[in-house]
Design an enzyme around this catalytic site. Structure first.
Site, mmCIF file in Angstrom:
data_model
loop_
_atom_site.group_PDB
_atom_site.id
_atom_site.type_symbol
_atom_site.label_atom_id
_atom_site.label_comp_id
_atom_site.label_asym_id
_atom_site.label_seq_id
_atom_site.Cartn_x
_atom_site.Cartn_y
_atom_site.Cartn_z
ATOM 1 N N CYS A 1 -7.861 45.760 13.492
ATOM 2 C CA CYS A 1 -9.303 45.472 13.526
ATOM 3 C C CYS A 1 -9.596 44.360 14.524
ATOM 4 O O CYS A 1 -9.269 43.196 14.277
ATOM 5 C CB CYS A 1 -9.789 45.082 12.131
ATOM 6 S SG CYS A 1 -11.535 44.646 12.090
ATOM 7 N N CYS B 1 -12.356 41.815 13.343
ATOM 8 C CA CYS B 1 -11.869 40.893 12.307
ATOM 9 C C CYS B 1 -10.951 39.819 12.898
ATOM 10 O O CYS B 1 -11.013 38.667 12.503
ATOM 11 C CB CYS B 1 -11.062 41.611 11.235
ATOM 12 S SG CYS B 1 -11.683 43.186 10.720
ATOM 13 N N ASP B 2 -10.067 40.213 13.807
ATOM 14 C CA ASP B 2 -8.971 39.319 14.189
ATOM 15 C C ASP B 2 -8.996 38.825 15.634
ATOM 16 O O ASP B 2 -8.207 37.954 15.995
ATOM 17 C CB ASP B 2 -7.626 40.033 13.937
ATOM 18 C CG ASP B 2 -7.418 40.320 12.458
ATOM 19 O OD1 ASP B 2 -7.951 39.555 11.636
ATOM 20 O OD2 ASP B 2 -6.750 41.320 12.129
#
Ligand code: NAP
Length: 325
Positions: A143, A146-147
């Site tokens: 992701c 997200c990261d």
């Protein structure tokens, strides 16, 4: 007990929620607040993909929180409003002739309810190479949104050649100094506009005809990939601190028996109440057709679904009263 004995002894509820990630927990919280008798069935620990995520920095109100801490907070919040969570694996969801659903589990239970919210998410396709599991959340990610921010000014790799890989490689250059886009062929599968954007991005370097064979790392996380050339079989290495894998995503919609509308990739199509083409069956989160798949969108879907279930059950009761002799 036999399957038919299990069905005769079915445990009835107002609503059954399948899956205990952010969408399922949020749906359980809203169903509890709506005074519905809900049951949430989750095969593992509640939290879903949150448990595979290290730090979360894009859930509004939490500038930085560990995935497992957010999972715990969501679980206790849902329980505070009466969420009833059981650990079991759902094997099938089937609509009966009377319009109720039978939800059958691996432990041989049959749960029955007039409404079901499926929040079973999806599973990113894995490379299946050594180091992938070991460094998940420590450099290996599925992701970018997200990261990505954890890789500011670093050199990372993206694996895949489809729309997701190419789009996310481009996105990751906001943070990373350099992004290697590793593809197993010499032509991208991604749509031309996304290809053009990535190929013109000076921070992206294409690594053609290569597959990742091993993800190496140490206590700090990923530090090197071992690659194999798909034409010559020759091996090489690439020094990176992150490895983002986008080689497909499989929505967990296979437990739904009977036909439901879905797109070409199997994502469930819903209306704006999150109801699927099967009356009484609702879907929320990653397994639903939508533009993006975030924690915020999952809980948004779930809120709508839970409130829509309340309305659906009210209408159903009114119809039952009206049609009774
Ligand atoms: P995809 O289109 O199926 O592409 C998967 C990519 O991963 C392919 O390039 C494939 O290589 C590669 N791959 C598969 N297994 C691999 C392995 N074991 N090792 C190395 N490479 C491997 O999947 P996706 O990119 O996730 O997209 C899924 C769907 O969502 C698509 O229909 C896509 O159009 C859509 N989508 C659209 C957008 C957008 O429009 N902005 C964004 C994301 C996704 P080969 O090419 O050699 O098969």
């Amino acid at each position: 007990m036999t399957q038919s004995e299990n069905q005769q002894n079915a445990l009835t509820h107002d609503v059954i929620i399948v899956g205990g990630g952010p969408a399922g927990l949020c749906a359980a919280m809203y169903c509890g607040r709506g005074m519905l008798d809900g049951l949430l069935i989750e095969r593992g620990l509640p939290g879903g993909e949150l448990l595979n995520t290290d730090l979360i920095e894009d859930y509004i109100g939490f500038e930085s929180i560990l995935g497992r801490d957010l999972a715990e907070k969501m679980t206790s919040h849902a329980k505070k409003f009466g969420a009833n969570i059981v650990t079991d694996t759902v094997e099938s969801i089937e609509r009966r002739e009377d319009g109720d659903f039978d939800v059958t589990t691996q432990l041989g239970k049959v749960y029955r309810a007039p409404a079901v919210i499926v929040t079973a998410g999806g599973t990113p396709t894995k490379l299946g190479v050594p180091g992938e599991k070991e460094y998940a959340g420590k450099g290996v990610s599925y992701c970018a949104v997200c990261d990505g921010a954890f890789f500011k000014a670093e050199t990372i790799a993206v694996v895949g050649g489809g729309d997701a890989a190419v789009e996310e490689a481009d996105y990751l250059t906001r943070y990373a100094e350099k992004v290697y886009l590793i593809h197993r062929r010499d032509q991208l599968r991604a749509s031309p506009i996304l290809q053009q954007r990535a190929l013109e991005n000076p921070k992206i370097e294409m690594v053609w005809n290569k597959v990742v064979e091993v993800i190496h790392g140490d206590d700090h996380g990923v530090n090197q990939l071992r690659l194999r050339d798909t034409n010559t079989g020759g091996q090489s290495t690439l020094s990176v601190t992150g490895c983002f894998i986008f080689i497909g995503f499989i929505p967990n919609s296979g437990v739904i028996k009977g036909h439901f509308e879905h797109d070409a990739q199997g994502y469930i199509i819903t209306d704006d109440h999150m109801m699927t083409s099967i009356p009484g069956l609702f879907a929320a989160g990653d397994l639903r057709v939508q533009l993006t798949r975030q924690i915020t969108t999952a809980v948004g879907d779930a809120t709508t679904a839970a409130i829509a279930v309340e309305k659906y059950l009210t209408v159903r009761k009114e119809q039952a009263v009206a049609s009774s002799p």
